[in-house]
Design an enzyme around this catalytic site. Structure first.
Site, short mmCIF file in Angstrom:
data_model
loop_
_atom_site.label_atom_id
_atom_site.label_comp_id
_atom_site.label_asym_id
_atom_site.label_seq_id
_atom_site.Cartn_x
_atom_site.Cartn_y
_atom_site.Cartn_z
N GLU A 97 9.39 17.38 14.04
CA GLU A 97 9.97 17.10 12.72
C GLU A 97 9.40 18.10 11.72
O GLU A 97 8.19 18.28 11.65
CB GLU A 97 9.60 15.67 12.29
N SER A 105 5.18 8.70 9.35
CA SER A 105 5.35 9.64 10.46
C SER A 105 5.13 8.93 11.80
O SER A 105 4.47 7.88 11.86
CB SER A 105 4.36 10.79 10.29
N CYS A 157 14.04 10.99 5.84
CA CYS A 157 14.01 10.70 7.28
C CYS A 157 15.42 10.70 7.85
O CYS A 157 15.59 10.70 9.07
CB CYS A 157 13.34 9.37 7.55
N GLU A 211 -0.48 7.59 -1.21
CA GLU A 211 -1.40 8.06 -2.25
C GLU A 211 -0.88 9.33 -2.92
O GLU A 211 -1.42 9.76 -3.94
CB GLU A 211 -2.81 8.26 -1.68
N LYS A 249 0.88 -1.18 0.00
CA LYS A 249 0.00 0.00 0.00
C LYS A 249 0.91 1.22 0.00
O LYS A 249 1.37 1.66 1.04
CB LYS A 249 -0.89 -0.02 1.25
P1 NAD Z 1 2.48 9.40 6.70
O1 NAD Z 1 2.60 8.84 8.07
O2 NAD Z 1 1.56 10.55 6.48
O3 NAD Z 1 2.01 8.26 5.65
C1 NAD Z 1 2.65 7.01 5.59
C2 NAD Z 1 1.63 5.98 5.13
O4 NAD Z 1 0.58 5.91 6.09
C3 NAD Z 1 1.00 6.30 3.79
O5 NAD Z 1 0.90 5.11 3.03
C4 NAD Z 1 -0.37 6.85 4.17
O6 NAD Z 1 -1.35 6.55 3.20
C5 NAD Z 1 -0.68 6.14 5.46
N1 NAD Z 1 -1.49 6.96 6.37
C6 NAD Z 1 -1.50 8.30 6.48
N2 NAD Z 1 -2.37 8.69 7.44
C7 NAD Z 1 -2.92 7.57 7.94
C8 NAD Z 1 -3.89 7.32 8.97
N3 NAD Z 1 -4.45 8.31 9.66
N4 NAD Z 1 -4.20 6.04 9.24
C9 NAD Z 1 -3.65 5.03 8.55
N5 NAD Z 1 -2.72 5.21 7.58
C10 NAD Z 1 -2.36 6.46 7.27
O7 NAD Z 1 3.96 9.77 6.24
P2 NAD Z 1 4.41 10.54 4.92
O8 NAD Z 1 4.07 11.98 5.09
O9 NAD Z 1 3.95 9.82 3.72
O10 NAD Z 1 6.00 10.33 5.00
C11 NAD Z 1 6.85 11.19 5.71
C12 NAD Z 1 7.12 10.65 7.08
O11 NAD Z 1 7.71 9.35 6.99
C13 NAD Z 1 8.13 11.49 7.86
O12 NAD Z 1 7.70 11.57 9.20
C14 NAD Z 1 9.41 10.71 7.75
O13 NAD Z 1 10.36 10.93 8.79
C15 NAD Z 1 8.90 9.31 7.79
N6 NAD Z 1 9.86 8.37 7.23
C16 NAD Z 1 10.54 7.56 8.10
C17 NAD Z 1 11.48 6.69 7.61
C18 NAD Z 1 12.23 5.78 8.54
O14 NAD Z 1 12.86 4.86 8.06
N7 NAD Z 1 12.18 5.97 9.85
C19 NAD Z 1 11.73 6.61 6.24
C20 NAD Z 1 11.01 7.44 5.38
C21 NAD Z 1 10.07 8.33 5.90
#
Ligand code: NAD
Length: 502
Positions: A388, A233, A288, A183, A180
């Site tokens: 962040e 996140s 990240c 989006e 997944k």
């Molecule tokens: P996000 O948490 O908004 O989304 C990640 C995934 O979760 C997506 O597939 C999204 O569709 C889904 N999602 C979003 N909201 C949701 C909800 N309420 N309930 C269920 N699923 C949900 O993150 P993002 O903005 O796409 O990515 C950036 C974040 O990812 C930053 O915080 C970054 O630090 C982190 N990140 C961490 C690493 C790591 O290895 N630690 C690597 C890359 C990115």
């Protein structure tokens, strides 16, 4: 992709080795961030589609699990070759939906390829063990077997690399996958799944389910999904970890970050300034492992800020398809949120040394632009320091000693990556011992471990103890059976209700 009646393409699911047209009636817009326009829609799955995709993966599992190691390895090798030869196509997709410059998109694919290459060596990494004669005539051995259908949920910032942290290893180990993706930039996942099909992967082994919270919750609750690998996140990672665990699933959940670079007075300040620029503004800070805080041990701050500022003046922000250093942010809302932190920092007493708002760019006026920004004297109580930011905003915090710098880093909520810049080997060695962070760079600003080590931080940057890829990856995607065996002969006769003694 298929055209809608309005002629706007829709990114549909990928199931059973083919595009699977969504009928949910729900979509979300996908932007070209450098143009600031919607270029396509992505399907958002409903419950019926979630069930169909998981059913496809479940049906493919027994056949793939029992496919010989040699055959599985051949498919992985072919996938590796195809990906290496066609990565420019994928880079174009990444740049058009994420915004990162093309060279950075290619770099992302290269780091993903490393994990594919690691996965080709899977026979060694999933071998069991064998002990002969643990008791007279009794042998014990272990088997590592796949879990079944595994779910992977990925973030927007690495639409190719992060999925490749997981699915090559999961598939090598004999699992079937439902991916997944974010989006915000969904097309890379379909492209990768189609390429794997072309490489000979049987239908149903790698499926792509597009969607939002509905799709995520559907996977978290589905009884046929055995594990969840999540990257995103921190608040969502925590939710994923708790919900998946409550539903009895194996889970790895990697969260957000706030990475510090500690600069000691003996560091080479030119090389340190170069590193701060690369790690702070590469991919517009949407990594990240980006460095977001420079912790300068006095008296170096003024000189270091001057050197960083000089270099920032030479950075070109613009459309990633042109010859630029830094692209736009992924969406308008994210750009506005990041820009908001500059106001927060200024209100809280920080000095805005370089302000990226209103920067001139080499790109369309409507793009989601924010130029490189440098803040000095950021109060550690400010939300600009504690939260962040995930954009091209580099903060400087001044400290008076190594000890003060380490205490600052260790007091933070996150523990993903950190770096020390120094020529003092003893100080670097002390730092790697004392710092409470999972990935450490010594004069290396973005210390992402190579594929045969594992990726993951501490504290709010990870939930659970399972890191991504490397040995951790193979452990996560297999479960171990221990077999105790004997072939009966007359010496085994007789009744004995105790534990065997010899
Ligand atoms: P996000 O948490 O908004 O989304 C990640 C995934 O979760 C997506 O597939 C999204 O569709 C889904 N999602 C979003 N909201 C949701 C909800 N309420 N309930 C269920 N699923 C949900 O993150 P993002 O903005 O796409 O990515 C950036 C974040 O990812 C930053 O915080 C970054 O630090 C982190 N990140 C961490 C690493 C790591 O290895 N630690 C690597 C890359 C990115």
């Amino acid at each position: 992709m298929t055209d809608t009646t309005e002629n706007q393409p829709i990114v549909h699911h990928w199931v059973d080795g083919a595009e699977y047209l969504s009928t949910s009636g729900r979509t979300a817009p996908v932007y070209d961030p450098a143009l600031g326009v919607v270029t396509k829609q992505v399907a958002l799955a409903d419950q019926a589609e979630i069930d169909a995709v998981v059913a496809s993966a479940k049906a493919a599992f027994p056949g793939w699990r029992d496919t010989s190691i040699t055959r599985r390895q051949q498919v992985l090798f072919t996938f590796r070759e195809l990906l290496a030869s066609r990565k420019a196509e994928l880079a174009d997709i990444l740049t058009s939906e994420h915004g990162k410059v093309l060279s950075d998109a290619l770099g992302e694919i290269t780091r993903g390829l490393e994990v594919v290459e690691l996965a080709t060596g899977f026979p060694h990494l999933i071998k069991g063990e064998y002990s002969e004669n643990v008791s007279t005539g009794v042998d014990v051995y272990s088997l590592r077997q796949p879990l079944g259908v595994v779910g992977v949920i990925s973030p927007f910032n690495f639409p190719a690399m992060v999925p490749m942290w997981f699915f090559p290893i999961a598939i090598a180990a004999g699992n079937t996958v439902v991916l997944k993706p974010s989006e915000k930039d969904p097309s890379a996942a379909n492209w990768l799944a189609e390429l794997f099909t072309e490489a000979g992967l049987p239908d149903g082994v790698l499926n792509v389910l597009h969607g939002d919270k509905v799709a995520v919750d559907g996977l978290l609750e589905h009884p046929d999904v055995k594990s969840i690998s999540f990257v995103g996140s921190t608040p969502i990672a925590q939710y994923i970890y708790e919900t998946a665990a409550k539903n009895g699933k194996r889970v790895q959940a990697l969260g957000g970050a706030k990475n510090h670079m500690l600069v000691l007075p003996d560091a080479d300040l030119d090389l340190t300034a170069d590193a701060a620029i690369n790690a702070g503004f590469g991919s517009a800070g949407e990594r990240c492992m980006a460095i977001s805080v420079v912790v300068a041990v006095e008296p170096v701050a003024d000189e270091l800020i001057e050197k960083i500022t000089q270099r920032m003046a030479g950075l070109k922000t613009g459309d990633g398809r042109r010859n630029c250093d830094m692209g736009p942010l992924v969406t308008e809302a994210h750009r506005d949120k990041v820009a908001g932190y500059i106001d927060i920092a200024a209100t809280d007493g920080a000095t805005v040394v370089v302000d990226g708002r209103g920067i001139e760019v080499d790109g369309a006026a409507e793009g989601f632009w924010l130029g490189p920004t440098l803040l000095d004297n950021v109060p550690v109580t400010s939300r600009a320091y504690t939260e962040e930011i995930f954009g091209p905003v580099l903060s400087v915090v001044r400290v008076s000693s190594y000890e003060e710098g380490v205490a600052l880093i260790n007091n933070g909520a996150f523990g993903n990556g950190t770096a020390i810049f120094t020529n003092d080997g003893g100080a670097a060695r002390r730092f790697q011992n004392e710092i409470e962070v999972g990935m450490i760079g010594i004069n290396v600003p973005i210390p992402v471990p190579v594929a045969y080590y594992s990726f993951g931080g501490f504290k709010d940057s990870i939930f659970g103890s399972n890191k991504a890829y490397g040995v951790h990856g193979f452990d996560f995607f297999t479960r171990e059976k221990a077999v105790t065996s004997r072939w009966l002969d007359p010496s085994h006769g007789g009744i004995n209700l105790g534990f065997p003694q010899n």
